[in-house]
Design a protein around this motif. Structure first.
Motif, PDB file in Angstrom:
ATOM      1  N   GLY A  14       0.781  -1.106   0.146  1.00 47.23           N
ATOM      2  CA  GLY A  14      -0.219  -0.147  -0.040  1.00 47.23           C
ATOM      3  C   GLY A  14       0.958   1.130  -0.043  1.00 47.23           C
ATOM      4  O   GLY A  14       0.043   2.511  -0.386  1.00 47.23           O
ATOM      5  N   SER A  15       2.126   1.176   0.349  1.00 50.76           N
ATOM      6  CA  SER A  15       2.918   2.534   0.570  1.00 50.76           C
ATOM      7  C   SER A  15       4.431   2.136   0.337  1.00 50.76           C
ATOM      8  O   SER A  15       4.790   0.939   0.504  1.00 50.76           O
ATOM      9  CB  SER A  15       2.461   3.132   1.852  1.00 50.76           C
ATOM     10  OG  SER A  15       3.098   2.352   2.635  1.00 50.76           O
ATOM     11  N   HIS A  19       4.915  -0.721  -2.267  1.00 48.54           N
ATOM     12  CA  HIS A  19       4.089  -0.226  -3.124  1.00 48.54           C
ATOM     13  C   HIS A  19       4.857  -0.001  -4.494  1.00 48.54           C
ATOM     14  O   HIS A  19       4.316  -0.348  -5.512  1.00 48.54           O
ATOM     15  CB  HIS A  19       3.866   1.311  -2.770  1.00 48.54           C
ATOM     16  CG  HIS A  19       2.939   2.028  -3.884  1.00 48.54           C
ATOM     17  ND1 HIS A  19       3.523   2.813  -4.992  1.00 48.54           N
ATOM     18  CD2 HIS A  19       1.515   2.439  -3.787  1.00 48.54           C
ATOM     19  CE1 HIS A  19       2.686   3.443  -5.389  1.00 48.54           C
ATOM     20  NE2 HIS A  19       1.189   2.855  -5.043  1.00 48.54           N
ATOM     21  N   ASP A  36      -1.575  -5.547   2.158  1.00 52.93           N
ATOM     22  CA  ASP A  36      -1.367  -4.387   3.136  1.00 52.93           C
ATOM     23  C   ASP A  36      -2.301  -4.237   4.059  1.00 52.93           C
ATOM     24  O   ASP A  36      -3.437  -4.818   4.184  1.00 52.93           O
ATOM     25  CB  ASP A  36      -1.472  -3.242   2.241  1.00 52.93           C
ATOM     26  CG  ASP A  36      -0.788  -2.044   3.035  1.00 52.93           C
ATOM     27  OD1 ASP A  36       0.606  -1.827   2.686  1.00 52.93           O
ATOM     28  OD2 ASP A  36      -1.427  -1.330   3.731  1.00 52.93           O
ATOM     29  N   SER A  38      -4.018  -1.859   5.005  1.00 50.55           N
ATOM     30  CA  SER A  38      -4.835  -0.630   5.000  1.00 50.55           C
ATOM     31  C   SER A  38      -5.617  -0.980   3.536  1.00 50.55           C
ATOM     32  O   SER A  38      -5.104  -0.878   2.380  1.00 50.55           O
ATOM     33  CB  SER A  38      -4.063   0.747   4.728  1.00 50.55           C
ATOM     34  OG  SER A  38      -4.808   1.761   4.183  1.00 50.55           O
ATOM     35  N   GLU A  40      -7.623   0.958   2.334  1.00 47.65           N
ATOM     36  CA  GLU A  40      -7.743   2.173   1.476  1.00 47.65           C
ATOM     37  C   GLU A  40      -6.621   2.405   0.722  1.00 47.65           C
ATOM     38  O   GLU A  40      -6.851   2.835  -0.361  1.00 47.65           O
ATOM     39  CB  GLU A  40      -8.001   3.508   2.730  1.00 47.65           C
ATOM     40  CG  GLU A  40      -9.183   3.384   3.457  1.00 47.65           C
ATOM     41  CD  GLU A  40      -9.316   2.548   4.375  1.00 47.65           C
ATOM     42  OE1 GLU A  40      -8.235   1.707   4.673  1.00 47.65           O
ATOM     43  OE2 GLU A  40     -10.444   2.154   4.930  1.00 47.65           O
ATOM     44  N   ARG A  41      -5.486   2.237   1.227  1.00 48.70           N
ATOM     45  CA  ARG A  41      -4.236   2.257   0.357  1.00 48.70           C
ATOM     46  C   ARG A  41      -4.275   1.362  -0.907  1.00 48.70           C
ATOM     47  O   ARG A  41      -3.797   1.562  -1.787  1.00 48.70           O
ATOM     48  CB  ARG A  41      -3.096   2.042   1.076  1.00 48.70           C
ATOM     49  CG  ARG A  41      -2.650   3.235   2.245  1.00 48.70           C
ATOM     50  CD  ARG A  41      -1.254   3.186   2.621  1.00 48.70           C
ATOM     51  NE  ARG A  41      -0.913   2.179   3.321  1.00 48.70           N
ATOM     52  CZ  ARG A  41      -0.811   2.008   4.549  1.00 48.70           C
ATOM     53  NH1 ARG A  41      -1.022   3.180   5.238  1.00 48.70           N
ATOM     54  NH2 ARG A  41      -0.262   1.147   5.392  1.00 48.70           N
ATOM     55  N   ALA A  44      -6.638   2.566  -3.459  1.00 50.48           N
ATOM     56  CA  ALA A  44      -6.001   3.805  -4.237  1.00 50.48           C
ATOM     57  C   ALA A  44      -4.879   3.277  -5.284  1.00 50.48           C
ATOM     58  O   ALA A  44      -4.943   3.496  -6.331  1.00 50.48           O
ATOM     59  CB  ALA A  44      -5.519   4.719  -3.138  1.00 50.48           C
ATOM     60  N   LEU A  45      -4.392   2.049  -4.928  1.00 51.54           N
ATOM     61  CA  LEU A  45      -3.226   1.496  -5.584  1.00 51.54           C
ATOM     62  C   LEU A  45      -3.993   0.944  -6.944  1.00 51.54           C
ATOM     63  O   LEU A  45      -3.627   1.277  -8.237  1.00 51.54           O
ATOM     64  CB  LEU A  45      -2.640   0.415  -4.896  1.00 51.54           C
ATOM     65  CG  LEU A  45      -1.675  -0.453  -5.647  1.00 51.54           C
ATOM     66  CD1 LEU A  45      -0.426   0.326  -6.305  1.00 51.54           C
ATOM     67  CD2 LEU A  45      -1.158  -1.878  -5.086  1.00 51.54           C
ATOM     68  N   THR A  56      -5.814  -7.566  -4.545  1.00 55.43           N
ATOM     69  CA  THR A  56      -5.626  -7.120  -3.140  1.00 55.43           C
ATOM     70  C   THR A  56      -6.170  -7.869  -2.200  1.00 55.43           C
ATOM     71  O   THR A  56      -7.106  -8.522  -2.145  1.00 55.43           O
ATOM     72  CB  THR A  56      -6.065  -5.501  -3.073  1.00 55.43           C
ATOM     73  OG1 THR A  56      -7.638  -5.624  -3.410  1.00 55.43           O
ATOM     74  CG2 THR A  56      -5.654  -4.739  -4.158  1.00 55.43           C
ATOM     75  N   ASN A 175       7.304   4.788   4.182  1.00 51.84           N
ATOM     76  CA  ASN A 175       5.776   5.124   4.996  1.00 51.84           C
ATOM     77  C   ASN A 175       6.243   4.588   6.466  1.00 51.84           C
ATOM     78  O   ASN A 175       5.059   4.585   7.293  1.00 51.84           O
ATOM     79  CB  ASN A 175       4.557   4.611   4.495  1.00 51.84           C
ATOM     80  CG  ASN A 175       3.130   5.268   5.112  1.00 51.84           C
ATOM     81  OD1 ASN A 175       3.409   6.437   5.119  1.00 51.84           O
ATOM     82  ND2 ASN A 175       2.275   4.605   5.496  1.00 51.84           N
TER      83      ASN A 175
END
Length: 235
Positions: A14-15, A19, A36, A38, A40-41, A44-45, A56, A175
């Motif tokens: 996620g980051s 990422h 991940d 998250s 949310e992350r 977004a990916l 995911t 991150n």
């Protein structure tokens, strides 16, 4: 297209380094299982890179539920695993580190590495594929444990063509959260970091090192701790 028709699992996708690694192997043709903590992350990916093959899995990799979900997403095919997800401690020395922090850092950085690798090893061996990767008292100790786990895994599995290597980053723009939780840690380590730490690398630079080991280009590299730290370890 080094990863065409291959399935690669990337945790911490996620980051940061995870990422960058997920995007690089996906752009080189892989079906990427991006894990991940998250959701949310991860959402977004996928939204930002709709043209890539990204599956995911959201969850805490220190839990059996998340590991089971990752294995299920692989659907019996795994060519490589990049275990990038990790957490930092608060720079506390041995006499100050509390049990909760110790257990949390080891659970995510060490135990999860062992359990996830163990759960996926049969699939990686079946595919004839190779490497996985893998950076205060708790954090330093857990990273040394990962080094020995890498060596042990190479001894046990290397003869079957299962490559086991670890990338050891230096300072990297990522991150991961690192806060001073100890006065002694700040007094001892703060000056050393100011005088000795090189310019932080980008996550993409670490992804380059990781994807080298994941690819066939790293086929003759096994049981190695690859320092990707801009020469910091040579000082």
């Amino acid at each position: 297209m080094r990863f065409a028709r291959k399935t690669v699992i990337v945790t911490g996708a996620g980051s940061g380094i995870g990422h960058a690694t997920a995007l690089r192997v996906a752009k080189e043709g892989a079906d990427v299982i991006a894990a991940d903590i998250s959701k949310e992350r991860l959402d977004a990916l996928v939204l930002e890179h709709a043209g890539l093959e990204l599956i995911t899995v959201a969850g805490d990799i220190s839990t059996e539920e998340a590991i089971t979900a990752i294995v299920a997403a692989a659907d019996g095919r795994v060519d490589a695993l990049a275990k990038v997800a990790g957490i930092m401690d608060n720079f506390s020395p041995v006499h100050e580190v509390d049990n909760e922090l110790w257990d949390q850092v080891f659970s995510v950085n060490v135990t999860a590495t062992m359990r996830l690798t163990g759960a996926l090893a049969p699939f990686i061996l079946a595919a004839g594929r190779a490497p996985w990767s893998a950076a205060g008292a708790a954090y330093t100790t857990c990273k040394h444990t990962v080094v020995r786990l890498t060596k042990s895994s190479e001894v046990m599995y290397g003869w079957q063509g299962f490559g086991c290597n670890t990338v050891a980053p230096g300072p990297t723009v990522a991150n991961i959260v690192a806060n001073w939780g100890s006065q002694l840690g700040a007094e001892r380590l703060g000056p050393l970091m100011k005088s000795n730490v090189p310019v932080p690398a980008s996550a993409a630079q670490l992804a380059a090192s990781i994807t080298f080991l994941l690819s066939d280009d790293g086929t003759n590299v096994n049981g190695v701790i690859l320092a990707s730290d801009g020469g910091w370890s040579a000082i």
